[in-house]
Structure formats: structure tokens, C-alpha cells
Design an enzyme around this catalytic site. Structure first.
Site, PDB file in Angstrom:
ATOM      1  N   HIS A   1       4.988   5.802   2.276  1.00  0.00           N
ATOM      2  CA  HIS A   1       5.061   7.139   3.228  1.00  0.00           C
ATOM      3  C   HIS A   1       5.825   6.840   4.608  1.00  0.00           C
ATOM      4  CE1 HIS A   1       1.956   9.152   0.731  1.00  0.00           C
ATOM      5  NE2 HIS A   1       0.914   8.439   1.245  1.00  0.00           N
TER       6      HIS A   1
ATOM      7  N   CYS B   1      -6.480  -3.689   3.474  1.00  0.00           N
ATOM      8  CA  CYS B   1      -6.412  -2.176   3.596  1.00  0.00           C
ATOM      9  C   CYS B   1      -7.035  -1.658   2.262  1.00  0.00           C
ATOM     10  CB  CYS B   1      -4.883  -1.766   3.742  1.00  0.00           C
ATOM     11  SG  CYS B   1      -5.075  -0.028   3.821  1.00  0.00           S
TER      12      CYS B   1
ATOM     13  N   SER C   1       0.769   3.798   1.837  1.00  0.00           N
ATOM     14  CA  SER C   1       1.270   4.063   3.072  1.00  0.00           C
ATOM     15  C   SER C   1       2.465   3.532   3.672  1.00  0.00           C
ATOM     16  CB  SER C   1       0.030   3.713   4.094  1.00  0.00           C
ATOM     17  OG  SER C   1      -1.255   4.234   3.775  1.00  0.00           O
TER      18      SER C   1
ATOM     19  N   CYS D   1       0.820  -1.374   0.037  1.00  0.00           N
ATOM     20  CA  CYS D   1      -0.013  -0.013  -0.074  1.00  0.00           C
ATOM     21  C   CYS D   1       1.018   1.168   0.078  1.00  0.00           C
ATOM     22  CB  CYS D   1      -0.993   0.001   1.229  1.00  0.00           C
ATOM     23  SG  CYS D   1      -1.640   1.498   1.577  1.00  0.00           S
TER      24      CYS D   1
ATOM     25  N   HIS E   1       1.092  -3.837   5.734  1.00  0.00           N
ATOM     26  CA  HIS E   1      -0.056  -3.907   6.537  1.00  0.00           C
ATOM     27  C   HIS E   1      -1.143  -4.712   5.897  1.00  0.00           C
ATOM     28  CE1 HIS E   1      -0.198  -0.113   4.636  1.00  0.00           C
ATOM     29  NE2 HIS E   1      -1.517  -0.197   4.647  1.00  0.00           N
TER      30      HIS E   1
HETATM   31  N1  LIG Z   1      -6.529   6.742   5.623  1.00  0.00           N
HETATM   32  C1  LIG Z   1      -6.457   5.323   5.439  1.00  0.00           C
HETATM   33  O1  LIG Z   1      -7.093   4.625   5.970  1.00  0.00           O
HETATM   34  C2  LIG Z   1      -5.474   4.887   4.127  1.00  0.00           C
HETATM   35  C3  LIG Z   1      -5.381   3.696   3.843  1.00  0.00           C
HETATM   36  C4  LIG Z   1      -4.940   3.155   2.572  1.00  0.00           C
HETATM   37  C5  LIG Z   1      -4.200   4.356   1.969  1.00  0.00           C
HETATM   38  N2  LIG Z   1      -4.137   5.478   2.347  1.00  0.00           N
HETATM   39  C6  LIG Z   1      -3.451   6.342   1.682  1.00  0.00           C
HETATM   40  O2  LIG Z   1      -4.185   6.669   0.408  1.00  0.00           O
HETATM   41  C7  LIG Z   1      -3.176   7.160  -0.658  1.00  0.00           C
HETATM   42  C8  LIG Z   1      -3.328   6.442  -1.771  1.00  0.00           C
HETATM   43  O3  LIG Z   1      -2.752   5.158  -1.671  1.00  0.00           O
HETATM   44  P1  LIG Z   1      -2.702   3.965  -2.869  1.00  0.00           P
HETATM   45  O4  LIG Z   1      -2.238   2.643  -2.033  1.00  0.00           O
HETATM   46  O5  LIG Z   1      -3.779   3.843  -3.603  1.00  0.00           O
HETATM   47  O6  LIG Z   1      -1.682   4.580  -3.710  1.00  0.00           O
HETATM   48  P2  LIG Z   1      -1.202   4.136  -5.286  1.00  0.00           P
HETATM   49  O7  LIG Z   1       0.277   4.629  -5.404  1.00  0.00           O
HETATM   50  O8  LIG Z   1      -1.638   2.889  -5.712  1.00  0.00           O
HETATM   51  O9  LIG Z   1      -2.140   5.090  -6.219  1.00  0.00           O
HETATM   52  C9  LIG Z   1      -2.244   6.531  -6.249  1.00  0.00           C
HETATM   53  C10 LIG Z   1      -2.437   6.907  -7.573  1.00  0.00           C
HETATM   54  O10 LIG Z   1      -2.406   8.212  -7.706  1.00  0.00           O
HETATM   55  C11 LIG Z   1      -2.095   8.812  -8.928  1.00  0.00           C
HETATM   56  N3  LIG Z   1      -1.659  10.230  -8.767  1.00  0.00           N
HETATM   57  C12 LIG Z   1      -0.533  10.672  -8.519  1.00  0.00           C
HETATM   58  N4  LIG Z   1      -0.538  12.180  -8.396  1.00  0.00           N
HETATM   59  C13 LIG Z   1      -1.712  12.450  -9.067  1.00  0.00           C
HETATM   60  C14 LIG Z   1      -2.163  13.688  -9.223  1.00  0.00           C
HETATM   61  N5  LIG Z   1      -1.756  14.787  -9.078  1.00  0.00           N
HETATM   62  N6  LIG Z   1      -3.626  13.615  -9.777  1.00  0.00           N
HETATM   63  C15 LIG Z   1      -4.267  12.244  -9.981  1.00  0.00           C
HETATM   64  N7  LIG Z   1      -3.493  11.435  -9.730  1.00  0.00           N
HETATM   65  C16 LIG Z   1      -2.374  11.157  -8.947  1.00  0.00           C
HETATM   66  C17 LIG Z   1      -0.858   7.889  -9.431  1.00  0.00           C
HETATM   67  O11 LIG Z   1      -0.273   7.732 -10.672  1.00  0.00           O
HETATM   68  C18 LIG Z   1      -1.317   6.452  -8.587  1.00  0.00           C
HETATM   69  O12 LIG Z   1      -2.106   5.766  -9.611  1.00  0.00           O
HETATM   70  C19 LIG Z   1      -1.788   7.248   0.053  1.00  0.00           C
HETATM   71  O13 LIG Z   1      -1.497   8.538   0.414  1.00  0.00           O
HETATM   72  C20 LIG Z   1      -2.118   6.185   1.024  1.00  0.00           C
HETATM   73  O14 LIG Z   1      -1.182   6.413   2.082  1.00  0.00           O
HETATM   74  C21 LIG Z   1      -4.891   5.918   3.411  1.00  0.00           C
HETATM   75 ZN   LIG Z   2      -2.674   0.898   3.636  1.00  0.00          ZN
END
Ligand SMILES: NC(=O)c1ccc[n+]([C@@H]2O[C@H](COP(=O)([O-])OP(=O)(O)OC[C@H]3O[C@@H](n4cnc5c(N)ncnc54)[C@H](O)[C@@H]3O)[C@@H](O)[C@H]2O)c1
Ligand SMILES: [Zn+2]
Ligand SMILES: [Zn+2]
Length: 271
Positions: free
Chosen positions: A45, A169, A42, A40, A61
Site C-alpha cells: 500500500h 504484524c 501494507s 505485509c 514492519h
Molecule cells: N490495520 C492493521 O493493523 C493491518 C495490519 C496488517 C495488514 N493490514 C491490511 O490488511 C490487508 C490484507 O493484508 P495481507 O498482508 O493479508 O494481504 P495479502 O495480499 O497477503 O492477502 C490479501 C488476500 O485477499 C485476496 N483478495 C483480493 N481481492 C479479493 C476479493 N475481492 N475477495 C476475496 N479475496 C480477495 C487475495 O487473493 C489475497 O489472498 C491489507 O489491506 C493490509 O494493509 C492491516
Molecule cells: Zn502489516
């Protein structure tokens, strides 16, 4: 026992795959042999420091595997059971859990410490003897781990573990962001910004909640193509490019719901 895990020792350094020492499960804990783990954003991050956790930490996770040892006091899991981990523990008994808000479980309050909830110590130790913390109390970037029973969800043995791990997740977060947080309704125009693990599932949630239009916005072409398979109706490469066509397709009312899943945002406003 000895096992292997991917450890982050310092921010902005690569994951180090190392042999570690894993203790037996204590009260309320189980040992699990991981079959699959998702990556993921995160976890990334953690590497960049955008999500500050205690280091050194075993990442991961989103995991699923098979229970190999059961600690004292665990009555509902046995060796051989298949489990998927929840990235937020759920004890089932605290005020939040018992009123249907498992995402706010009291145990979640200590999640960032990366230690075992039962006694706030580590079961995972590096080769140099140092205690290792766990991402979301799990540490799925490993062949084996020890977690609290509150982090486990028992699943049927015929569910492929490589798919089940994504439920830990990405699927629940993405689905929940559309269906519960944004409360997508039939007829809504929804924009999902970023179509990675979370965004792809936000699109599926929006579709099943009855959205009329689902805009998938991502600069990566293959992500936009995949988004159409998951239920998007329109795509755009950026928020700037999306503004005009969303306006035209919605008779000027724009999106009712916007789900932001693109990672770290800069907070700039579009002109
Ligand atoms: N709060 C929570 O419970 C929780 C849980 C999981 C993930 N997250 C967060 O969610 C976010 C996404 O996670 P993920 O695993 O899907 O990431 P990921 O890397 O799989 O996907 C992110 C996508 O965003 C795109 N992107 C990047 N910049 C962009 C922009 N300016 N405009 C449009 N698209 C853009 C990328 O090309 C990519 O496809 C992360 O910040 C992660 O930490 C939060
Ligand atoms: Zn996650
Ligand atoms: Zn609880």
C-alpha cells in the site's frame, strides 16, 4: 556503519535496494541485525499510495533479529538478545499501555512520521545524504536497523527468527481481528474475506475461539486450499459465490461475524 536497505523514493516506483549509512543508537534505542522480514500487504500500500507515509522510506514492519548495539538508558536488552519487532510501539508506561491497551500507545501517534521517537530525527541516511523515514518506526527491509526499545519484544533464542518475524504484524493482526475485534464466540458462523497473511491468521483465531463454521473466501485456489489446513470448514471464490451456500449452511441466518482482509475495498453492496 554502512548497510543495505530497500527504499521507496516515489509512489508507484519499485523498491530500490541501496547502501545506506546507519547511525549508532541514541537514548532508548537499539541496533538490530535482521534475520528475517515478512512482506505485509501494507508495504505494498506504500508503493501504490493507498497508505500515505512520508517518503523516502525504508519499508518493512514484520521483522526479527539479533541486538548488535544498545543505546544509553536501555536496561533490559543486551547485545546478542533475540527480538521480534512490534509494528505498533508499546512504551509500557503511558495511560493506554498501563491500562492494557498497548495497541493505543502514545508513541503510536507519531508512527506515520517515520522518525525516531526519542528526538524526531533519522538514524538512517541515503547515499545522497538524504534522511530516510521508517515504515512503522522499524524499516525491516534492511540488513540492519535502529529502533526504539518500545518496538522490541525479547524472545527465547531457540525460536526460529524466520517464523518469529510473522508475529510482528500478520499473526497478531489476523488473530486479533477474529478474537478481539470480532469477538468470535463458540458456535459462530464466521466469514473471512481474503486469505493472505491476515486472513490465514483470522481463520486460526476463529477456530481457536470455537467458531462452528469458518468460510474462507478468496479468488486464488491455493489460498483456499491452505485455508482448510488453517481451520476453515468451507471455501468460496468470491463473496457473490459465498452468499447462497452460507445461507443454506446456516439455516438462513448467514454469518455472525465477517472479517474483511482483502485489501482495498470498493464499498459496493451485493444485490
Ligand atoms: N490495520 C492493521 O493493523 C493491518 C495490519 C496488517 C495488514 N493490514 C491490511 O490488511 C490487508 C490484507 O493484508 P495481507 O498482508 O493479508 O494481504 P495479502 O495480499 O497477503 O492477502 C490479501 C488476500 O485477499 C485476496 N483478495 C483480493 N481481492 C479479493 C476479493 N475481492 N475477495 C476475496 N479475496 C480477495 C487475495 O487473493 C489475497 O489472498 C491489507 O489491506 C493490509 O494493509 C492491516
Ligand atoms: Zn502489516
Ligand atoms: Zn505506551
Amino acid at each position: 556503519m554502512q548497510t543495505k536497505a530497500a527504499i521507496l523514493w516515489e509512489v508507484n516506483k519499485p523498491w530500490a535496494v541501496e547502501d545506506i549509512e546507519l547511525d549508532d543508537p541514541k537514548e532508548g534505542e537499539v541496533m538490530v541485525k535482521l534475520a528475517a522480514s515478512g512482506l505485509c500487504h501494507s508495504d505494498e500500500h506504500l508503493v501504490t499510495g493507498d497508505l500515505p507515509f512520508e517518503l523516502p522510506i525504508i519499508g518493512g514492519h514484520e521483522g526479527a533479529g539479533v541486538v548488535t548495539k544498545v543505546g544509553p538508558g536501555v536496561s533490559w536488552l543486551e547485545e546478542g538478545d533475540h527480538v521480534v519487532f512490534g509494528f505498533i510501539p508499546s512504551c509500557g508506561r503511558c495511560p493506554s499501555c498501563s491500562t492494557g491497551h498497548q495497541n493505543l500507545c502514545d508513541l503510536g501517534a507519531i508512527m506515520a512520521a517515520g522518525l525516531q521517537a526519542s528526538d524526531m530525527t533519522s538514524r538512517h541516511h541515503a547515499a545522497n545524504g538524504e534522511d530516510l523515514k521508517l515504515m512503522c518506526m522499524l524499516g525491516t527491509f534492511a540488513h540492519d536497523t535502529v529502533v526504539n526499545e518500545a518496538s522490541c519484544i525479547k524472545i527465547e533464542k531457540d525460536v526460529p527468527l524466520s517464523r518469529a518475524c510473522l508475529l510482528g504484524c500478520g499473526v497478531v493482526t489476523g488473530w486479533g481481528s477474529s478474537v478481539y475485534a470480532a469477538e468470535v464466540q463458540p458456535g459462530d458462523v464466521v466469514a473471512v474475506v481474503g486469505v493472505g497473511g491476515i486472513g490465514a491468521n483470522a481463520i486460526q483465531g476463529a477456530k481457536l475461539a470455537g467458531a462452528k463454521q469458518i468460510w474462507a473466501i478468496d479468488p486464488v485456489e491455493s489460498k483456499r486450499e491452505k485455508a482448510m489446513e488453517f481451520g476453515a470448514t468451507h471455501t468460496a471464490a468470491s463473496m457473490e459465490e459465498a452468499v447462497e451456500p452460507i445461507g443454506a449452511a446456516s439455516w438462513g441466518t448467514m454469518a455472525n461475524k465477517v472479517v474483511m482482509t482483502m485489501g482495498v475495498g470498493s464499498g459496493e453492496l451485493l444485490a
